[in-house]
Design an enzyme around this catalytic site. Sequence first.
Site, PDB file in Angstrom:
ATOM      1  CE1 TYR A  63      41.150  15.038  -9.583  1.00  0.00           C
ATOM      2  CE2 TYR A  63      42.907  16.651  -9.285  1.00  0.00           C
ATOM      3  CZ  TYR A  63      42.496  15.372  -9.621  1.00  0.00           C
ATOM      4  OH  TYR A  63      43.421  14.425  -9.973  1.00  0.00           O
ATOM      5  CG  PHE A  66      51.681  -4.957   9.241  1.00  0.00           C
ATOM      6  CD1 PHE A  66      50.938  -5.805  10.063  1.00  0.00           C
ATOM      7  CD2 PHE A  66      51.070  -4.419   8.118  1.00  0.00           C
ATOM      8  CE1 PHE A  66      49.608  -6.091   9.765  1.00  0.00           C
ATOM      9  CE2 PHE A  66      49.739  -4.703   7.822  1.00  0.00           C
ATOM     10  CZ  PHE A  66      49.002  -5.539   8.649  1.00  0.00           C
ATOM     11  CB  THR A  67      51.337  -8.408   5.878  1.00  0.00           C
ATOM     12  OG1 THR A  67      50.306  -7.475   6.218  1.00  0.00           O
ATOM     13  CG2 THR A  67      51.243  -9.629   6.794  1.00  0.00           C
ATOM     14  CG  ASP A  92      52.679   1.351  11.034  1.00  0.00           C
ATOM     15  OD1 ASP A  92      51.659   2.057  11.225  1.00  0.00           O
ATOM     16  OD2 ASP A  92      52.642   0.258  10.434  1.00  0.00           O
ATOM     17  CE  LYS A 134      44.714  -1.311  10.547  1.00  0.00           C
ATOM     18  NZ  LYS A 134      44.923  -1.155   9.096  1.00  0.00           N
ATOM     19  NE  ARG A 180      47.820 -11.481  10.248  1.00  0.00           N
ATOM     20  CZ  ARG A 180      47.713 -10.552   9.303  1.00  0.00           C
ATOM     21  NH1 ARG A 180      47.625  -9.276   9.608  1.00  0.00           N
ATOM     22  NH2 ARG A 180      47.703 -10.870   8.040  1.00  0.00           N
ATOM     23  CG  PHE A 208      47.672 -12.811   4.734  1.00  0.00           C
ATOM     24  CD1 PHE A 208      48.941 -12.359   4.429  1.00  0.00           C
ATOM     25  CD2 PHE A 208      46.685 -11.887   5.005  1.00  0.00           C
ATOM     26  CE1 PHE A 208      49.223 -11.001   4.379  1.00  0.00           C
ATOM     27  CE2 PHE A 208      46.949 -10.520   4.967  1.00  0.00           C
ATOM     28  CZ  PHE A 208      48.227 -10.078   4.642  1.00  0.00           C
TER      29      PHE A 208
HETATM   30  O1  PLI Z   1      45.283  -1.672   5.705  1.00  0.00           O
HETATM   31  P1  PLI Z   1      45.994  -0.377   5.439  1.00  0.00           P
HETATM   32  O2  PLI Z   1      46.560  -0.311   4.086  1.00  0.00           O
HETATM   33  O3  PLI Z   1      45.162   0.819   5.778  1.00  0.00           O
HETATM   34  O4  PLI Z   1      47.212  -0.297   6.499  1.00  0.00           O
HETATM   35  C1  PLI Z   1      48.280  -1.182   6.482  1.00  0.00           C
HETATM   36  C2  PLI Z   1      48.803  -1.379   7.866  1.00  0.00           C
HETATM   37  C3  PLI Z   1      49.989  -0.813   8.214  1.00  0.00           C
HETATM   38  N1  PLI Z   1      50.516  -0.982   9.453  1.00  0.00           N
HETATM   39  C4  PLI Z   1      49.878  -1.705  10.396  1.00  0.00           C
HETATM   40  C5  PLI Z   1      50.511  -1.861  11.717  1.00  0.00           C
HETATM   41  C6  PLI Z   1      48.681  -2.316  10.111  1.00  0.00           C
HETATM   42  O5  PLI Z   1      48.078  -3.020  11.061  1.00  0.00           O
HETATM   43  C7  PLI Z   1      48.096  -2.169   8.807  1.00  0.00           C
HETATM   44  C8  PLI Z   1      46.908  -2.830   8.443  1.00  0.00           C
HETATM   45  N2  PLI Z   1      46.380  -3.725   9.212  1.00  0.00           N
HETATM   46  C9  PLI Z   1      45.316  -4.498   8.980  1.00  0.00           C
HETATM   47  C10 PLI Z   1      44.524  -4.450   7.720  1.00  0.00           C
HETATM   48  C11 PLI Z   1      44.932  -5.418  10.021  1.00  0.00           C
HETATM   49  O6  PLI Z   1      43.925  -6.121   9.862  1.00  0.00           O
HETATM   50  O7  PLI Z   1      45.637  -5.460  11.036  1.00  0.00           O
END
Ligand code: PLI
Length: 464
Positions: free
Chosen positions: A78, A130-131, A221, A264, A388, A455
């Site tokens: 933990y 970004f969303t 970011d 990513k 998008r 979306f």
């Molecule tokens: O999906 P998260 O919560 O791990 O990360 C959010 C996120 C933050 N910044 C950027 C630039 C992103 O591209 C992003 C998430 N992107 C997704 C899920 C995508 O499909 O592009």
Amino acid sequence: MNTPTHKHHTWAEPYKIKMVELLRMTTREERLAAIREAGYNTFLTRSRDVYIDLLTDSGTSAMSDRQWAGMMLGDEAYSGSENFYHLESVVQEYYGYKHLVPTHQGRGAENLMSQILIKEGDYVPGNMYFTTTRLHQELAGGTFVDVIVDEAHDPQNAFPFKGNVDLEKLAALVDGVGTDRVPYVSLEGNVNMAGGQPFSMANLRELRLYCDKHDIPIMLDATRTIENAWFIREREDGYAGQPVRDILREICDMTDGCTMSAKKDALVNIGGFFACNDDEVFQKAQNLVVVYEGLHTYGGLAGRDMEAMAQGIREAVTEDHMAARIGQVRYLGRKLEAAGIPLVEPIGSHAIFIDARRFLPHIDQEEYPAQALAAELFIESGIRTMERGNVSAGRDPLTGKNRLPKLELVRLTIPRRVYTQAHMDVVAESVIGVYKRRDKIRGLKMVYEPEYLRFFQARFEPVS
Ligand code: PLI
């Protein structure tokens, strides 16, 4: 230095395949039934009905044998997990920030950072929204202000650094509202919504000078910043042949902290972090993370997830990985370009973005052309992509109207180390097939609209 060596095929995969996941093919009738069931929203389709999944590059990478081996070393304590200390040392080494707070994924880090840094009535300038990032800024009482260069909003403009910040737009905001209303500049590497477009080091240097003068932090970011570093290496004077890891460090060293979706660049299926240099901000983040994510040495992750992330970062910064990654995306992009498919130029790092306005000029933006095209690609061949455009941009919180973004795009997002060149050929054939019958495609109307990030769960029907 670690550079690709085969002169005839510079992006050949620097790995071989040890395990495979079988794919299911479906009939057109099955796909039609599936997309109707999903309300014409690819997010609501089931993965079992998908042939080639280009919905996202987020959490969809294939991990290496070393990452899987690392998962067996998970220290699931933990508190004080060894894997946390390993990840912390890797983030300090490659990203260079002093402090690390792990989170379950990127938006967990965005929540912490927004709550800590933004006050009610603040303005947060950024190189395009970004969303999830913008939503967390808004939930914390801030207003997002777009300060990206104009070129980024024009899909046909081939400017090599469409992720750059327009310093005049930034100065206009700061002069207008005052520095104490601007908690930080939000700077995204390889700007997702612009088509995976990088900022240049020269632009970041100018931004740093401006921000130093006005005492405004820069929060990165970092989600796709290793890919941004690759583009700097390819395109910017003085960086040819430079190690990607050095370019990444140079970027991070000019910023004050970051949020990261490790799903990513960092080649893991789950994970993220907040990192910063400021001791006080770190202390607040360490405190807040226990409210939303978990203890500050795991932040919603298992020990094994942190171990896989540490190894993933090491693999992601290698030149042979990046050459294959970007090379594959470009291979698909060039095939589509050759067939006259309207795309966002230049081809970005993580995806091909089809310009739905030019693909479907007969569909009004209020009838969601990109959403309709994503549904049509699924019906054509079981390829799952993502809208998008108008749906993703959402409504203006003040007017309640659709934001109607200039970019109305369908994203064909390429997972890392997952699909083959033959898969890319199938994707190209499918897009070209739909392009040939584009005149027959109709728009959509929204029949269910959720309050947040619509979306993901909105439902549609074809217009009659
Ligand atoms: O999906 P998260 O919560 O791990 O990360 C959010 C996120 C933050 N910044 C950027 C630039 C992103 O591209 C992003 C998430 N992107 C997704 C899920 C995508 O499909 O592009």
